[in-house]
Design a protein around this motif. Sequence first.
Motif, PDB file in Angstrom:
ATOM      1  N   LYS A   1       0.827  -1.197   0.000  1.00 31.79           N
ATOM      2  CA  LYS A   1       0.000   0.000   0.000  1.00 31.79           C
ATOM      3  C   LYS A   1       0.862   1.249   0.000  1.00 31.79           C
ATOM      4  O   LYS A   1       1.863   1.327   0.683  1.00 31.79           O
ATOM      5  N   ASP A   2       0.458   2.222  -0.766  1.00 30.22           N
ATOM      6  CA  ASP A   2       1.228   3.448  -0.908  1.00 30.22           C
ATOM      7  C   ASP A   2       0.702   4.514   0.055  1.00 30.22           C
ATOM      8  O   ASP A   2       0.393   5.613  -0.339  1.00 30.22           O
ATOM      9  N   TYR A   3       0.536   4.137   1.300  1.00 28.36           N
ATOM     10  CA  TYR A   3       0.107   5.077   2.323  1.00 28.36           C
ATOM     11  C   TYR A   3       1.275   5.954   2.747  1.00 28.36           C
ATOM     12  O   TYR A   3       2.433   5.553   2.647  1.00 28.36           O
ATOM     13  N   ASN A   4       0.968   7.091   3.299  1.00 26.94           N
ATOM     14  CA  ASN A   4       1.962   7.899   3.978  1.00 26.94           C
ATOM     15  C   ASN A   4       2.353   7.144   5.252  1.00 26.94           C
ATOM     16  O   ASN A   4       1.496   6.826   6.080  1.00 26.94           O
ATOM     17  N   ARG A   5       3.617   6.851   5.411  1.00 28.45           N
ATOM     18  CA  ARG A   5       4.095   6.023   6.532  1.00 28.45           C
ATOM     19  C   ARG A   5       3.736   6.601   7.900  1.00 28.45           C
ATOM     20  O   ARG A   5       3.308   5.885   8.794  1.00 28.45           O
ATOM     21  N   GLU A   6       3.946   7.912   8.060  1.00 25.23           N
ATOM     22  CA  GLU A   6       3.663   8.545   9.355  1.00 25.23           C
ATOM     23  C   GLU A   6       2.166   8.498   9.668  1.00 25.23           C
ATOM     24  O   GLU A   6       1.755   8.154  10.784  1.00 25.23           O
ATOM     25  N   MET A   7       1.366   8.860   8.685  1.00 29.04           N
ATOM     26  CA  MET A   7      -0.080   8.900   8.882  1.00 29.04           C
ATOM     27  C   MET A   7      -0.640   7.499   9.128  1.00 29.04           C
ATOM     28  O   MET A   7      -1.507   7.303   9.966  1.00 29.04           O
ATOM     29  N   HIS A   8      -0.112   6.525   8.385  1.00 28.01           N
ATOM     30  CA  HIS A   8      -0.602   5.157   8.530  1.00 28.01           C
ATOM     31  C   HIS A   8      -0.239   4.577   9.901  1.00 28.01           C
ATOM     32  O   HIS A   8      -1.056   3.903  10.530  1.00 28.01           O
ATOM     33  N   THR A   9       0.960   4.840  10.374  1.00 28.23           N
ATOM     34  CA  THR A   9       1.347   4.358  11.699  1.00 28.23           C
ATOM     35  C   THR A   9       0.514   5.051  12.771  1.00 28.23           C
ATOM     36  O   THR A   9       0.099   4.410  13.745  1.00 28.23           O
ATOM     37  N   ALA A  10       0.241   6.334  12.579  1.00 33.03           N
ATOM     38  CA  ALA A  10      -0.642   7.051  13.522  1.00 33.03           C
ATOM     39  C   ALA A  10      -2.025   6.414  13.543  1.00 33.03           C
ATOM     40  O   ALA A  10      -2.672   6.354  14.592  1.00 33.03           O
ATOM     41  N   GLU A  11      -2.487   5.917  12.399  1.00 32.92           N
ATOM     42  CA  GLU A  11      -3.781   5.226  12.355  1.00 32.92           C
ATOM     43  C   GLU A  11      -3.776   4.002  13.259  1.00 32.92           C
ATOM     44  O   GLU A  11      -4.747   3.736  13.975  1.00 32.92           O
ATOM     45  N   HIS A  12      -2.691   3.229  13.252  1.00 25.43           N
ATOM     46  CA  HIS A  12      -2.585   2.073  14.143  1.00 25.43           C
ATOM     47  C   HIS A  12      -2.752   2.511  15.595  1.00 25.43           C
ATOM     48  O   HIS A  12      -3.472   1.876  16.371  1.00 25.43           O
TER      49      HIS A  12
ATOM     50  N   VAL B   1     -13.692   0.630  10.876  1.00 23.10           N
ATOM     51  CA  VAL B   1     -14.374  -0.207   9.886  1.00 23.10           C
ATOM     52  C   VAL B   1     -13.997   0.222   8.477  1.00 23.10           C
ATOM     53  O   VAL B   1     -13.980  -0.590   7.556  1.00 23.10           O
ATOM     54  N   THR B   2     -13.712   1.495   8.294  1.00 23.25           N
ATOM     55  CA  THR B   2     -13.165   2.014   7.050  1.00 23.25           C
ATOM     56  C   THR B   2     -12.206   3.138   7.400  1.00 23.25           C
ATOM     57  O   THR B   2     -12.302   3.734   8.480  1.00 23.25           O
ATOM     58  N   ASN B   3     -11.305   3.417   6.491  1.00 19.80           N
ATOM     59  CA  ASN B   3     -10.391   4.541   6.690  1.00 19.80           C
ATOM     60  C   ASN B   3      -9.911   5.027   5.335  1.00 19.80           C
ATOM     61  O   ASN B   3     -10.011   4.321   4.337  1.00 19.80           O
ATOM     62  N   HIS B   4      -9.409   6.225   5.344  1.00 16.97           N
ATOM     63  CA  HIS B   4      -8.823   6.816   4.144  1.00 16.97           C
ATOM     64  C   HIS B   4      -7.579   7.564   4.617  1.00 16.97           C
ATOM     65  O   HIS B   4      -7.681   8.573   5.324  1.00 16.97           O
ATOM     66  N   ILE B   5      -6.421   7.064   4.256  1.00 19.51           N
ATOM     67  CA  ILE B   5      -5.158   7.586   4.750  1.00 19.51           C
ATOM     68  C   ILE B   5      -4.484   8.384   3.638  1.00 19.51           C
ATOM     69  O   ILE B   5      -4.200   7.848   2.566  1.00 19.51           O
ATOM     70  N   GLU B   6      -4.240   9.647   3.905  1.00 18.26           N
ATOM     71  CA  GLU B   6      -3.578  10.539   2.951  1.00 18.26           C
ATOM     72  C   GLU B   6      -2.530  11.358   3.691  1.00 18.26           C
ATOM     73  O   GLU B   6      -2.573  11.475   4.908  1.00 18.26           O
ATOM     74  N   LYS B   7      -1.618  11.955   2.961  1.00 19.43           N
ATOM     75  CA  LYS B   7      -0.540  12.739   3.572  1.00 19.43           C
ATOM     76  C   LYS B   7      -1.067  13.999   4.267  1.00 19.43           C
ATOM     77  O   LYS B   7      -0.634  14.338   5.365  1.00 19.43           O
ATOM     78  N   LYS B   8      -2.020  14.687   3.634  1.00 15.42           N
ATOM     79  CA  LYS B   8      -2.504  15.958   4.166  1.00 15.42           C
ATOM     80  C   LYS B   8      -3.442  15.776   5.365  1.00 15.42           C
ATOM     81  O   LYS B   8      -3.299  16.437   6.382  1.00 15.42           O
ATOM     82  N   LYS B   9      -4.426  14.878   5.223  1.00 15.47           N
ATOM     83  CA  LYS B   9      -5.333  14.558   6.325  1.00 15.47           C
ATOM     84  C   LYS B   9      -5.909  13.180   6.088  1.00 15.47           C
ATOM     85  O   LYS B   9      -5.938  12.704   4.954  1.00 15.47           O
ATOM     86  N   SER B  10      -6.347  12.540   7.146  1.00 14.33           N
ATOM     87  CA  SER B  10      -6.876  11.190   7.068  1.00 14.33           C
ATOM     88  C   SER B  10      -8.153  11.087   7.871  1.00 14.33           C
ATOM     89  O   SER B  10      -8.467  11.967   8.673  1.00 14.33           O
ATOM     90  N   LYS B  11      -8.883   9.982   7.650  1.00 12.95           N
ATOM     91  CA  LYS B  11     -10.099   9.762   8.420  1.00 12.95           C
ATOM     92  C   LYS B  11     -10.251   8.291   8.740  1.00 12.95           C
ATOM     93  O   LYS B  11      -9.836   7.418   7.959  1.00 12.95           O
ATOM     94  N   CYS B  12     -10.820   8.022   9.896  1.00 14.18           N
ATOM     95  CA  CYS B  12     -11.127   6.670  10.332  1.00 14.18           C
ATOM     96  C   CYS B  12     -12.572   6.647  10.795  1.00 14.18           C
ATOM     97  O   CYS B  12     -13.014   7.568  11.504  1.00 14.18           O
ATOM     98  N   ASP B  13     -13.306   5.604  10.419  1.00 13.14           N
ATOM     99  CA  ASP B  13     -14.697   5.431  10.822  1.00 13.14           C
ATOM    100  C   ASP B  13     -14.802   4.262  11.796  1.00 13.14           C
ATOM    101  O   ASP B  13     -14.242   3.189  11.538  1.00 13.14           O
TER     102      ASP B  13
END
Length: 150
Positions: free
Chosen positions: A7-18, A34-46
């Motif tokens: 996955k081509d996620y932003n590493r910092e943002m993706h680790t923060a999601e964990h 249950v869903t998430n969208h990880i991006e460099k600028k901003k991300s969201k988790c549901d």
Amino acid sequence: MINEPKKDYNREMHTAEHILNQTMIRKFGTGRSVTNHIEKKKSKCDYKFNRPLEEKEVRMLEGAVNYFIALNRYVKESFVSRKEAGEKYNVSKLPENVGDKIRIIAVGDYDYCPCIGQHVSNTSEIGGITIISTDFNEQTGILRIRYKIA
């Protein structure tokens, strides 16, 4: 190979999601997002939840995530059999054809999760997060948390 980090996620943002996921589990008894969208600028988790968060809960959540990030914990990968993964971790999101070796990401001693994403090697690389907003949808029972790297 399905277990390779693709996955081509932003590493910092993706680790923060964990870390956010595990903090939601520990503080509010939710499951992982249950869903998430990880991006460099901003991300969201549901998350499946039963109400909106109060502002003091949002700040407590943000503080708890940032506290753990500041502990400078290592992020490591290991591989376990599918059987062992099923006994220890939530494997409900794994595809059927994943094979017998499952990649597990350990964020310090805080979060362990099957994952194919890219991660930082130490939480200090994240810096911190800011929760931008939260929304609760009564019809779906979904709490959405939007965040960015501080």
